[in-house]
Design an enzyme around this catalytic site. Structure first.
Site, PDB file in Angstrom:
ATOM      1  N   GLY A  44       0.783  -1.242   0.000  1.00  0.00           N
ATOM      2  CA  GLY A  44       0.000   0.000   0.000  1.00  0.00           C
ATOM      3  C   GLY A  44       0.809   1.283   0.000  1.00  0.00           C
ATOM      4  O   GLY A  44       0.403   2.280  -0.578  1.00  0.00           O
ATOM      5  N   ASP A 102      -5.807   1.975  10.050  1.00  0.00           N
ATOM      6  CA  ASP A 102      -7.252   1.753  10.163  1.00  0.00           C
ATOM      7  C   ASP A 102      -7.544   1.223  11.574  1.00  0.00           C
ATOM      8  O   ASP A 102      -7.639   2.008  12.516  1.00  0.00           O
ATOM      9  CB  ASP A 102      -7.625   0.772   9.048  1.00  0.00           C
ATOM     10  CG  ASP A 102      -9.096   0.452   8.960  1.00  0.00           C
ATOM     11  OD1 ASP A 102      -9.912   1.287   9.359  1.00  0.00           O
ATOM     12  OD2 ASP A 102      -9.441  -0.646   8.478  1.00  0.00           O
ATOM     13  N   THR A 106      -2.274  -3.845  12.188  1.00  0.00           N
ATOM     14  CA  THR A 106      -1.058  -4.062  11.404  1.00  0.00           C
ATOM     15  C   THR A 106       0.095  -3.270  12.000  1.00  0.00           C
ATOM     16  O   THR A 106       1.159  -3.828  12.306  1.00  0.00           O
ATOM     17  CB  THR A 106      -1.265  -3.599   9.943  1.00  0.00           C
ATOM     18  OG1 THR A 106      -2.465  -4.176   9.450  1.00  0.00           O
ATOM     19  CG2 THR A 106      -0.099  -3.989   9.066  1.00  0.00           C
ATOM     20  N   LYS A 130      -7.523   6.669  10.141  1.00  0.00           N
ATOM     21  CA  LYS A 130      -8.963   6.457  10.404  1.00  0.00           C
ATOM     22  C   LYS A 130      -9.125   6.177  11.892  1.00  0.00           C
ATOM     23  O   LYS A 130      -9.375   5.030  12.286  1.00  0.00           O
ATOM     24  CB  LYS A 130      -9.426   5.195   9.654  1.00  0.00           C
ATOM     25  CG  LYS A 130     -10.031   5.383   8.298  1.00  0.00           C
ATOM     26  CD  LYS A 130     -10.757   4.094   7.893  1.00  0.00           C
ATOM     27  CE  LYS A 130     -10.334   3.577   6.553  1.00  0.00           C
ATOM     28  NZ  LYS A 130     -10.943   2.280   6.186  1.00  0.00           N
ATOM     29  N   ASP A 158      -5.696  -0.414  -2.344  1.00  0.00           N
ATOM     30  CA  ASP A 158      -6.424  -1.323  -3.227  1.00  0.00           C
ATOM     31  C   ASP A 158      -7.731  -1.810  -2.636  1.00  0.00           C
ATOM     32  O   ASP A 158      -7.967  -1.735  -1.430  1.00  0.00           O
ATOM     33  CB  ASP A 158      -5.554  -2.556  -3.511  1.00  0.00           C
ATOM     34  CG  ASP A 158      -5.458  -3.472  -2.294  1.00  0.00           C
ATOM     35  OD1 ASP A 158      -5.115  -2.976  -1.201  1.00  0.00           O
ATOM     36  OD2 ASP A 158      -5.752  -4.674  -2.426  1.00  0.00           O
ATOM     37  N   ARG A 164      -4.802   0.463  -7.316  1.00  0.00           N
ATOM     38  CA  ARG A 164      -3.606   1.051  -6.693  1.00  0.00           C
ATOM     39  C   ARG A 164      -3.012   2.164  -7.554  1.00  0.00           C
ATOM     40  O   ARG A 164      -2.371   3.067  -7.068  1.00  0.00           O
ATOM     41  CB  ARG A 164      -2.522  -0.021  -6.488  1.00  0.00           C
ATOM     42  CG  ARG A 164      -2.861  -1.075  -5.454  1.00  0.00           C
ATOM     43  CD  ARG A 164      -1.610  -1.872  -5.115  1.00  0.00           C
ATOM     44  NE  ARG A 164      -1.905  -3.121  -4.426  1.00  0.00           N
ATOM     45  CZ  ARG A 164      -2.063  -3.226  -3.107  1.00  0.00           C
ATOM     46  NH1 ARG A 164      -1.974  -2.166  -2.348  1.00  0.00           N
ATOM     47  NH2 ARG A 164      -2.314  -4.399  -2.554  1.00  0.00           N
TER      48      ARG A 164
HETATM   49  P1  IMP Z   1      -5.216  -1.994   9.970  1.00  0.00           P
HETATM   50  O1  IMP Z   1      -4.386  -3.140  10.435  1.00  0.00           O
HETATM   51  O2  IMP Z   1      -6.698  -2.263  10.172  1.00  0.00           O
HETATM   52  O3  IMP Z   1      -4.810  -0.659  10.577  1.00  0.00           O
HETATM   53  O4  IMP Z   1      -5.090  -1.884   8.411  1.00  0.00           O
HETATM   54  C1  IMP Z   1      -3.920  -1.568   7.851  1.00  0.00           C
HETATM   55  C2  IMP Z   1      -3.883  -1.885   6.362  1.00  0.00           C
HETATM   56  O5  IMP Z   1      -5.148  -2.254   5.827  1.00  0.00           O
HETATM   57  C3  IMP Z   1      -3.466  -0.638   5.621  1.00  0.00           C
HETATM   58  O6  IMP Z   1      -2.067  -0.531   5.559  1.00  0.00           O
HETATM   59  C4  IMP Z   1      -4.089  -0.877   4.272  1.00  0.00           C
HETATM   60  O7  IMP Z   1      -3.240  -1.637   3.464  1.00  0.00           O
HETATM   61  C5  IMP Z   1      -5.343  -1.655   4.569  1.00  0.00           C
HETATM   62  N1  IMP Z   1      -6.508  -0.746   4.637  1.00  0.00           N
HETATM   63  C6  IMP Z   1      -7.128  -0.251   5.720  1.00  0.00           C
HETATM   64  N2  IMP Z   1      -8.135   0.571   5.384  1.00  0.00           N
HETATM   65  C7  IMP Z   1      -8.126   0.619   4.040  1.00  0.00           C
HETATM   66  C8  IMP Z   1      -8.919   1.348   3.075  1.00  0.00           C
HETATM   67  O8  IMP Z   1      -9.841   2.129   3.376  1.00  0.00           O
HETATM   68  N3  IMP Z   1      -8.585   1.137   1.788  1.00  0.00           N
HETATM   69  C9  IMP Z   1      -7.575   0.316   1.378  1.00  0.00           C
HETATM   70  N4  IMP Z   1      -6.814  -0.358   2.241  1.00  0.00           N
HETATM   71  C10 IMP Z   1      -7.093  -0.210   3.560  1.00  0.00           C
HETATM   72 MG    MG Z   2      -0.985  -1.248   3.935  1.00  0.00          MG
END
Ligand code: IMP
Ligand code: MG
Length: 177
Positions: A44, A102, A106, A130, A158, A164
């Site tokens: 990403g 998000d 991660t 977010k 994506d 992307r």
């Molecule tokens: P997390 O672990 O929920 O914080 O998500 C992290 C990863 O999920 C980000 O680095 C993105 O690759 C993917 N992601 C989270 N939200 C979105 C979105 O709205 N669009 C696309 N990818 C997302």
């Molecule tokens: Mg990512």
């Protein structure tokens, strides 16, 4: 149809601002022989990092991390993390680069792993944040935009490996037929 949320121009302005903040923060801390280590999280962050790093003015080294928390569609899956053994992270100032934070799952897992490498400092830069979706407590030190709970695509991000390449950040409009 894709609805544009942040245009190329708006993103470029914010990326320049972030590069300025990062350069000012790290200027007293790093040098040619002791560079900042920037860790873009693939896939990403590949577009964001290439734009951002060309505007950062402190010496740096890039080590790509590979993490995938989303499989197909928009539902979060398990995390796979791949840190190069030759990355030499110990004792260095580390800056994790994310397209979007998000839930924070991660980033928090990556941070835990990187802390184990004994860095001099460890911070996160994300184009998008977010915060309303957070389940793991993660602080984004350098943030481009704060967005509401919506799924975005483009500028590296994506939906099932599509979109992307879009030069802007957008949202898919629901198909009405
Ligand atoms: P997390 O672990 O929920 O914080 O998500 C992290 C990863 O999920 C980000 O680095 C993105 O690759 C993917 N992601 C989270 N939200 C979105 C979105 O709205 N669009 C696309 N990818 C997302
Ligand atoms: Mg990512």
């Amino acid at each position: 149809m894709v609805r544009i949320l942040y245009s190329e121009e708006e993103i470029a302005r914010q990326v320049q601002l972030l590069a300025g903040q990062i350069s000012a923060h790290y200027a007293p801390l790093v040098s040619i022989s002791y560079p900042l280590v920037v860790l873009p999280v693939l896939k990403g962050a590949f577009v964001f990092s290439s734009d951002l790093l060309r505007r950062v003015t402190v010496p740096l080294r890039v080590e790509f991390l590979r993490a995938s928390s989303y499989r197909e569609g928009t539902v979060s899956g398990g995390l796979e993390l791949d840190i190069p053994e030759t990355a030499f992270l110990s004792g260095h100032h580390l800056l994790l680069l994310e397209d979007i934070v998000d839930t924070g799952r991660t980033a928090s897992q990556i941070l835990a792993t990187l802390k184990g490498c004994g860095p001099a400092s460890l911070q996160i830069c994300a184009l998008l944040d977010k915060p309303s979706r957070r389940v793991a407590p993660v602080e984004v030190h350098f943030r481009g935009f704060t967005i509401a709970d919506r799924f975005v695509i483009g500028y590296g991000m994506d939906l099932a490996e599509r979109y992307r390449e879009l030069p802007y950040v957008g949202e898919l409009e629901e198909c009405t037929f």
